[in-house]
Structures are given as structure tokens and as C-alpha cells.
Design an enzyme around this catalytic site. Structure first.
Site, PDB file in Angstrom:
ATOM      1  N   LYS A  69       0.809  -1.220   0.000  1.00 31.56           N
ATOM      2  CA  LYS A  69       0.000   0.000   0.000  1.00 31.56           C
ATOM      3  C   LYS A  69       0.847   1.278   0.000  1.00 31.56           C
ATOM      4  O   LYS A  69       0.481   2.271  -0.625  1.00 31.56           O
ATOM      5  CB  LYS A  69      -0.982  -0.016   1.178  1.00 31.56           C
ATOM      6  CG  LYS A  69      -2.081  -1.073   1.025  1.00 31.56           C
ATOM      7  CD  LYS A  69      -3.092  -0.977   2.140  1.00 31.56           C
ATOM      8  CE  LYS A  69      -4.200  -2.005   1.969  1.00 31.56           C
ATOM      9  NZ  LYS A  69      -5.249  -1.881   3.011  1.00 31.56           N
ATOM     10  N   ASP A 106     -10.147   2.656   2.846  1.00 29.74           N
ATOM     11  CA  ASP A 106     -10.286   1.809   4.037  1.00 29.74           C
ATOM     12  C   ASP A 106     -11.036   2.500   5.173  1.00 29.74           C
ATOM     13  O   ASP A 106     -11.891   1.894   5.824  1.00 29.74           O
ATOM     14  CB  ASP A 106      -8.907   1.365   4.535  1.00 29.74           C
ATOM     15  CG  ASP A 106      -8.306   0.258   3.691  1.00 29.74           C
ATOM     16  OD1 ASP A 106      -9.074  -0.501   3.060  1.00 29.74           O
ATOM     17  OD2 ASP A 106      -7.075   0.127   3.680  1.00 29.74           O
TER      18      ASP A 106
END
Length: 278
Positions: A69, A106
Site C-alpha cells: 500500500k 479503508d
């Protein structure tokens, strides 16, 4: 005959990913034909693998999971506000001019799962966030903005926790504590496990005293990765203990909307995954 649009999820390992199943289920809701596959990319190969994928004219977007990420964020030329604040990205989208833009969905996904699916009003909750890595950075801002009363960040290396709290910049509501002091910092209404312990197969030893009388415990992982934390939460008599499957589905829906301009219905997909043991 035109090819289907191409999408992928990058990770290492990645064979276990539910993302292809989720995105195909979303696509079926709208009659969209797409090809969505998993790409197992070792860290040293990630940048080249992403560039190779997006070199295909049919490639539109990619999801990104552990351990890539941060690298995904660095690859992009444009970044959403959420990605910039987290310093990580779980969604890459190719723009018309070939540049990549990074998103991080997220945090919004966690809040939506807690509030919409599980019916939790986050306002007024004293919240403990375990971890201060990329996953924690992605959700901390969203929890704060959803109205939690206090956010206490605890990480094994306190420097990362302090840096996250400083970035949010609300010392009256956002605090840090040392990991070794967990037994003495009181109890919480919401405990979010954003550590990588479960994913790495490591035990997470926590005192039961953290769990308030009506506490909700939530692990960002799902399946086997969440077993240990959820077992601890139930043993500590938490009111509710949830894994991150709903968050996974919600962040996928956000990515799908970015790519296709349509918002899928997440609940039937979530329920189907639950029925089939995810």
C-alpha cells in the site's frame, strides 16, 4: 470484438483474496463485463508489475493489499485526500492521460461497516486503536471525523503512534500510550485492531481490562487473520466482536464506484460471503 475491461488486485501473498469474487458480483448487478484477477507481486517486483498491467489499454484499475500500500501511493502521480493523509493507497486508477491516481478507501469503509451494517453510533465512544502502521493511519482519520469522543493510539514503536496523533492534531481528543502500559489505561467502548499480528500468525496478548461493559471490538482483518483477536474479545465479554469482512466489501464498493460510476448494493454480497464461510 472489444475486450473486457481489465482490473486486478496486487498483493503478496494474494491467492486467498476475495476481491475477484466481490467485484464480479458487483459487476453482475449492472451487467458489466470485466476481467478481474489476482497478481502476486513480490515487493521488489511490484512497481514493474503495476506498470506492466497498466500498459494494457484495457486496464482501468487495481486494488492493492499487503504489503504494497505504501509503494502504491508512491507510484501514483495524483492522490486523493484520504490517501495523502494515510500515506498509503489501496486503489490505483489509470487516468485518460495514462497517469495513475491513488485512493485510500479503508477508513470510510470501516465507518460504513460499523454504522450502517452493525448499527453503531460512533459519537461519544472512547476508542482504542491498536497499531499505527498503514492500516491504522487509513482508519484513524475516519474514526475521528465520525465523532468518536477520544482516540487512543497504542503501537509497539511509540514514535509511529506519536506521529499519527500529531498529524491529526487534536490533542484534546487524540492521545497515545505505551504498549507496555495497556493494563493500566482503563477501558474502552470501541477497540479496533489494526496490527498485522493476525495476518502474520503472531499472538496478540492483551489485558481483558481494556474491554468496557458495552465494548465493540473490531479486527480490520477477516477469516483466519481475525480469529485470535475475536477470541480474546469474546473471552473478555465484549458486547460485540466483528471481523473486517464488511469493511472489505465496502472498500471494494468504493473502488467499484470510482471505476464504473455506479454504486453497488453491498449487503447481498456480504451475506453471500458469510454464508460461504468467509
Amino acid at each position: 470484438m472489444s475486450r473486457s475491461l481489465q482490473f486486478a488486485v496486487f498483493g503478496h501473498p494474494i491467492a486467498h483474496s476475495l476481491s475477484p469474487q466481490i467485484h464480479q458480483a458487483f459487476a453482475q448487478q449492472f451487467g458489466i463485463a470485466l476481467d478481474y484477477r489476482t497478481i502476486d507481486a513480490a515487493p521488489e517486483a511490484f512497481a514493474g508489475d503495476v506498470q506492466h498491467f497498466f500498459a494494457d489499454a484495457a486496464a482501468r484499475g487495481a486494488n492493492v493489499t499487503l504489503p504494497h500500500k505504501s509503494a502504491a501511493f508512491a507510484l501514483a502521480q495524483e492522490h486523493s485526500r484520504a490517501a495523502t493523509r494515510a500515506g498509503t493507497a489501496n486503489v490505483l486508477t489509470r487516468l485518460a492521460d495514462g497517469r495513475l491516481t491513488a485512493h485510500n478507501t479503508d477508513g470510510d469503509a470501516l465507518v460504513r461497516d460499523l454504522t450502517d451494517r452493525h448499527g453503531l453510533d460512533l459519537r461519544g465512544h472512547d476508542t482504542l486503536l491498536l497499531g499505527a502502521g498503514g492500516a491504522a493511519r487509513a482508519v484513524a482519520w475516519s474514526l475521528f471525523e465520525a465523532g468518536v469522543q477520544t482516540l487512543t493510539i497504542v503501537n509497539r514503536s511509540p514514535e509511529a503512534a506519536d506521529a499519527l496523533a500529531d498529524a491529526i492534531g487534536e490533542p484534546a481528543r487524540v492521545h497515545t500510550r505505551y504498549w507496555e502500559d495497556l493494563a493500566g489505561i482503563g477501558s474502552f467502548d470501541l477497540i479496533v485492531n489494526a496490527t498485522s499480528a493476525g495476518t502474520l500468525g503472531q499472538a496478540l496478548t492483551l489485558p481483558f481490562s481494556l474491554v468496557g461493559s458495552r465494548a465493540v471490538c473490531y479486527d480490520l482483518g477477516y477469516g483466519k487473520a481475525a480469529f485470535g483477536f475475536l477470541a480474546w474479545a469474546r473471552a473478555a465479554q465484549a458486547l460485540h466482536a466483528y471481523d473486517g469482512l464488511g469493511m472489505l466489501v465496502e472498500q471494494a464498493a468504493d473502488a467499484f464506484e470510482v471505476w464504473h460510476g455506479k454504486r453497488p448494493d453491498t449487503e447481498p454480497v456480504y451475506q453471500s460471503l458469510r454464508v460461504h464461510g468467509a
